[in-house]
Design a protein around this motif. Structure first.
Motif, PDB file in Angstrom:
ATOM      1  N   VAL A  92      23.221 -29.142  -6.036  1.00 22.36           N
ATOM      2  CA  VAL A  92      23.222 -30.434  -5.418  1.00 22.36           C
ATOM      3  C   VAL A  92      23.805 -30.058  -3.872  1.00 22.36           C
ATOM      4  CG1 VAL A  92      24.239 -32.818  -5.015  1.00 22.36           C
ATOM      5  CG2 VAL A  92      23.327 -31.882  -7.145  1.00 22.36           C
ATOM      6  N   GLY A  93      23.290 -30.396  -2.934  1.00 23.06           N
ATOM      7  CA  GLY A  93      23.905 -29.988  -1.711  1.00 23.06           C
ATOM      8  C   GLY A  93      23.249 -28.971  -0.944  1.00 23.06           C
ATOM      9  N   LYS A  94      22.389 -28.386  -1.587  1.00 24.16           N
ATOM     10  CA  LYS A  94      21.627 -27.003  -0.951  1.00 24.16           C
ATOM     11  C   LYS A  94      20.465 -27.593  -0.111  1.00 24.16           C
ATOM     12  CE  LYS A  94      18.847 -22.741  -2.074  1.00 24.16           C
ATOM     13  NZ  LYS A  94      19.500 -22.197  -0.808  1.00 24.16           N
ATOM     14  N   TYR A  95      20.231 -26.958   1.011  1.00 24.22           N
ATOM     15  CA  TYR A  95      18.911 -27.342   2.009  1.00 24.22           C
ATOM     16  C   TYR A  95      18.452 -26.128   2.716  1.00 24.22           C
ATOM     17  CZ  TYR A  95      21.800 -26.622   6.127  1.00 24.22           C
ATOM     18  OH  TYR A  95      22.838 -26.151   7.225  1.00 24.22           O
ATOM     19  N   ILE A  96      17.237 -26.157   3.200  1.00 26.36           N
ATOM     20  CA  ILE A  96      16.666 -25.365   3.825  1.00 26.36           C
ATOM     21  C   ILE A  96      15.742 -26.203   4.815  1.00 26.36           C
ATOM     22  CG2 ILE A  96      14.817 -23.525   4.123  1.00 26.36           C
ATOM     23  CD1 ILE A  96      15.441 -22.713   1.201  1.00 26.36           C
ATOM     24  N   SER A  97      15.882 -25.877   6.061  1.00 27.71           N
ATOM     25  CA  SER A  97      15.249 -26.331   7.318  1.00 27.71           C
ATOM     26  C   SER A  97      14.051 -25.624   7.620  1.00 27.71           C
ATOM     27  CB  SER A  97      15.975 -26.875   8.200  1.00 27.71           C
ATOM     28  OG  SER A  97      17.322 -27.754   7.890  1.00 27.71           O
ATOM     29  N   TYR A  98      12.818 -26.220   8.193  1.00 25.94           N
ATOM     30  CA  TYR A  98      11.585 -25.649   8.444  1.00 25.94           C
ATOM     31  C   TYR A  98      11.224 -26.242   9.905  1.00 25.94           C
ATOM     32  CZ  TYR A  98      11.688 -24.908   3.457  1.00 25.94           C
ATOM     33  OH  TYR A  98      11.989 -24.597   2.021  1.00 25.94           O
ATOM     34  N   ASN A  99      10.733 -25.252  10.758  1.00 25.21           N
ATOM     35  CA  ASN A  99       9.421 -25.669  11.622  1.00 25.21           C
ATOM     36  C   ASN A  99       8.345 -26.126  10.876  1.00 25.21           C
ATOM     37  OD1 ASN A  99      11.088 -25.642  13.998  1.00 25.21           O
ATOM     38  ND2 ASN A  99      10.596 -23.530  14.269  1.00 25.21           N
ATOM     39  N   LEU A 100       7.626 -27.255  11.220  1.00 24.49           N
ATOM     40  CA  LEU A 100       6.462 -27.557  10.630  1.00 24.49           C
ATOM     41  C   LEU A 100       5.526 -27.772  11.512  1.00 24.49           C
ATOM     42  CD1 LEU A 100       4.873 -28.946   8.270  1.00 24.49           C
ATOM     43  CD2 LEU A 100       5.862 -30.992   8.440  1.00 24.49           C
ATOM     44  N   ASP A 101       4.148 -27.074  11.119  1.00 23.40           N
ATOM     45  CA  ASP A 101       2.840 -27.237  12.040  1.00 23.40           C
ATOM     46  C   ASP A 101       2.130 -27.949  11.225  1.00 23.40           C
ATOM     47  OD1 ASP A 101       3.902 -26.085  14.151  1.00 23.40           O
ATOM     48  OD2 ASP A 101       3.114 -24.004  13.660  1.00 23.40           O
ATOM     49  N   TYR A 130       6.853 -30.615  13.942  1.00 24.17           N
ATOM     50  CA  TYR A 130       8.182 -31.285  13.560  1.00 24.17           C
ATOM     51  C   TYR A 130       9.136 -30.350  13.029  1.00 24.17           C
ATOM     52  CZ  TYR A 130       4.715 -35.463  12.941  1.00 24.17           C
ATOM     53  OH  TYR A 130       3.963 -36.190  12.969  1.00 24.17           O
ATOM     54  N   GLN A 131      10.076 -30.833  12.622  1.00 26.69           N
ATOM     55  CA  GLN A 131      11.031 -30.068  12.006  1.00 26.69           C
ATOM     56  C   GLN A 131      11.402 -30.834  10.471  1.00 26.69           C
ATOM     57  OE1 GLN A 131      14.638 -29.180  14.127  1.00 26.69           O
ATOM     58  NE2 GLN A 131      13.761 -27.612  15.347  1.00 26.69           N
ATOM     59  N   ILE A 132      11.536 -30.259   9.292  1.00 25.53           N
ATOM     60  CA  ILE A 132      11.594 -30.904   8.269  1.00 25.53           C
ATOM     61  C   ILE A 132      13.088 -30.160   7.408  1.00 25.53           C
ATOM     62  CG2 ILE A 132       9.279 -31.700   8.125  1.00 25.53           C
ATOM     63  CD1 ILE A 132       8.975 -29.673   5.955  1.00 25.53           C
ATOM     64  N   LYS A 133      13.588 -30.982   6.561  1.00 28.60           N
ATOM     65  CA  LYS A 133      14.740 -30.347   6.014  1.00 28.60           C
ATOM     66  C   LYS A 133      14.516 -30.691   4.436  1.00 28.60           C
ATOM     67  CE  LYS A 133      18.810 -32.011   6.501  1.00 28.60           C
ATOM     68  NZ  LYS A 133      20.287 -32.216   6.781  1.00 28.60           N
ATOM     69  N   TYR A 170      13.588 -34.775   4.851  1.00 30.60           N
ATOM     70  CA  TYR A 170      14.162 -35.424   6.145  1.00 30.60           C
ATOM     71  C   TYR A 170      13.197 -34.741   7.217  1.00 30.60           C
ATOM     72  CZ  TYR A 170      18.264 -36.542   3.440  1.00 30.60           C
ATOM     73  OH  TYR A 170      19.113 -37.084   2.569  1.00 30.60           O
ATOM     74  N   ILE A 171      13.061 -35.690   8.080  1.00 27.94           N
ATOM     75  CA  ILE A 171      12.061 -35.311   9.301  1.00 27.94           C
ATOM     76  C   ILE A 171      12.555 -35.602  10.820  1.00 27.94           C
ATOM     77  CG2 ILE A 171      10.653 -37.323   9.149  1.00 27.94           C
ATOM     78  CD1 ILE A 171       8.022 -35.334   9.805  1.00 27.94           C
ATOM     79  N   ARG A 172      12.129 -34.843  11.679  1.00 32.33           N
ATOM     80  CA  ARG A 172      12.540 -35.110  13.066  1.00 32.33           C
ATOM     81  C   ARG A 172      11.762 -34.615  13.980  1.00 32.33           C
ATOM     82  NH1 ARG A 172      18.468 -32.312  13.564  1.00 32.33           N
ATOM     83  NH2 ARG A 172      17.542 -29.944  13.675  1.00 32.33           N
ATOM     84  N   LYS A 173      11.403 -35.006  15.280  1.00 33.81           N
ATOM     85  CA  LYS A 173      10.403 -34.426  16.026  1.00 33.81           C
ATOM     86  C   LYS A 173      10.906 -33.259  16.629  1.00 33.81           C
ATOM     87  CE  LYS A 173       6.623 -34.562  18.416  1.00 33.81           C
ATOM     88  NZ  LYS A 173       5.421 -34.101  17.639  1.00 33.81           N
ATOM     89  N   THR A 174      12.202 -33.389  17.255  1.00 35.57           N
ATOM     90  CA  THR A 174      13.018 -32.041  17.653  1.00 35.57           C
ATOM     91  C   THR A 174      14.423 -32.102  17.350  1.00 35.57           C
ATOM     92  OG1 THR A 174      13.846 -33.248  19.877  1.00 35.57           O
ATOM     93  CG2 THR A 174      11.725 -32.543  19.989  1.00 35.57           C
ATOM     94  N   ALA A 175      15.231 -30.882  17.783  1.00 37.19           N
ATOM     95  CA  ALA A 175      16.431 -30.692  17.129  1.00 37.19           C
ATOM     96  C   ALA A 175      17.279 -31.692  17.937  1.00 37.19           C
ATOM     97  CB  ALA A 175      16.925 -29.388  17.535  1.00 37.19           C
ATOM     98  N   MET A 205      11.100 -21.303   7.635  1.00 40.36           N
ATOM     99  CA  MET A 205      12.447 -21.581   7.731  1.00 40.36           C
ATOM    100  C   MET A 205      13.187 -21.277   8.869  1.00 40.36           C
ATOM    101  SD  MET A 205      15.351 -19.722   5.059  1.00 40.36           S
ATOM    102  CE  MET A 205      15.284 -18.487   5.733  1.00 40.36           C
ATOM    103  N   ILE A 206      14.004 -22.216   9.247  1.00 45.88           N
ATOM    104  CA  ILE A 206      14.845 -22.065  10.358  1.00 45.88           C
ATOM    105  C   ILE A 206      16.388 -22.163   9.996  1.00 45.88           C
ATOM    106  CG2 ILE A 206      12.825 -22.780  12.099  1.00 45.88           C
ATOM    107  CD1 ILE A 206      14.292 -25.364  11.918  1.00 45.88           C
TER     108      ILE A 206
END
Length: 270
Positions: free
Chosen positions: A64-73, A89-92, A113-118, A266-267
């Protein structure tokens, strides 16, 4: 009779030959035992080496609490399938809690989680579930259970990764996932993913299939490709998936494509 006890008895040559033969036999027995011991030792060592493989949990740690964020095409088809385009997008993926699956096994809830930019805030848009056993990692997405990793981890090991997914019924919309062979490739190798230099990664080749001739606009064709990479101590660090179906033109209707593509790199991670 005196000759029997004489130091120069006629039996002396015979005794000498007998002793020499015994000596040679003992040497051969000793040599055989030495070789046998070495073979047994090496066999045991090789067995130990074979058994000393990494576990799936090392390449897919869950807490619990672990995450990885990515650039998504994200590849989508617009204008009624006449054009393909890539939306970025960017997703986590973050492990948000524990629960129990429908088989009563411990599982982890993963929120995307998702967002368009940082510069944008993270917004939750989907929830997945991961189940980790001694020899497997299952990932449940959109009510489909994928067998992402399976032991033993070694080059060339193959398993049916989509075996739990309904690809047979008349109502199935994912028939293209049928009978995929997941195969370990390039296990325990260092490589660069995005800006990260990783010491130990493995690649899971899932599918590389072309049906028909995509260059022929007058006939049906299909492309299916899947590949994922995992890093020891981190988890999924790269994903490339593509499913494209092309329907040729018919009277009153132009040819069109349908399907989707996902590329994740991964970012960031904790």
């Amino acid at each position: 009779m005196a000759e029997l006890f004489s130091g120069r008895s006629s039996l002396f040559p015979f005794n000498c030959i007998y002793i020499c033969n015994i000596y040679q036999l003992m040497r051969k027995v000793f040599l055989l035992l030495t070789i046998t011991s070495a073979v047994i030792f090496n066999a045991c060592k090789k067995s130990t080496d074979v058994l000393a493989v990494a576990s799936v949990s090392e390449y897919y740690p869950l807490q619990v609490g672990k995450y990885i964020s990515y650039n998504l095409d994200s590849t989508v088809f617009i204008n009624f399938g006449a054009k393909d385009t890539v939306i970025k997008y960017q997703i986590k993926h973050q492990v948000d809690g524990t629960l129990t699956d429908n088989l009563g096994r411990p599982a982890y809830r993963i929120t995307r989680y998702i967002r368009k930019t940082a510069a944008d805030p993270w917004l939750a848009d989907n929830t997945f579930m991961a189940v980790q056993t001694d020899f497997t990692v299952e990932f449940i997405e959109n009510n489909m259970r994928f067998l992402k990793l399976k032991g033993p981890i070694r080059d060339g090991y193959t398993w049916k990764g989509n075996t739990y997914i309904d690809t047979y019924s008349l109502n199935s919309t994912v028939k293209y996932l049928d009978d995929w062979d997941y195969t370990y490739d390039s296990t325990n190798v260092g490589q660069t993913i995005g800006t990260f230099t990783l010491d130990s990664t493995l690649k899971v080749s899932q599918r590389d299939e072309i049906i028909g001739n995509p260059a022929d606009v007058n006939s049906y064709s299909e492309i299916n490709f899947g590949e994922e990479k995992y890093a020891k101590g981190l988890g999924l660090v790269y994903r490339n998936f593509l499913h494209v179906e092309y329907q040729p033109p018919t009277p009153g209707r132009a040819g069109y494509k349908q399907g989707y593509g996902v590329k994740m790199v991964m970012i960031d991670h904790n």
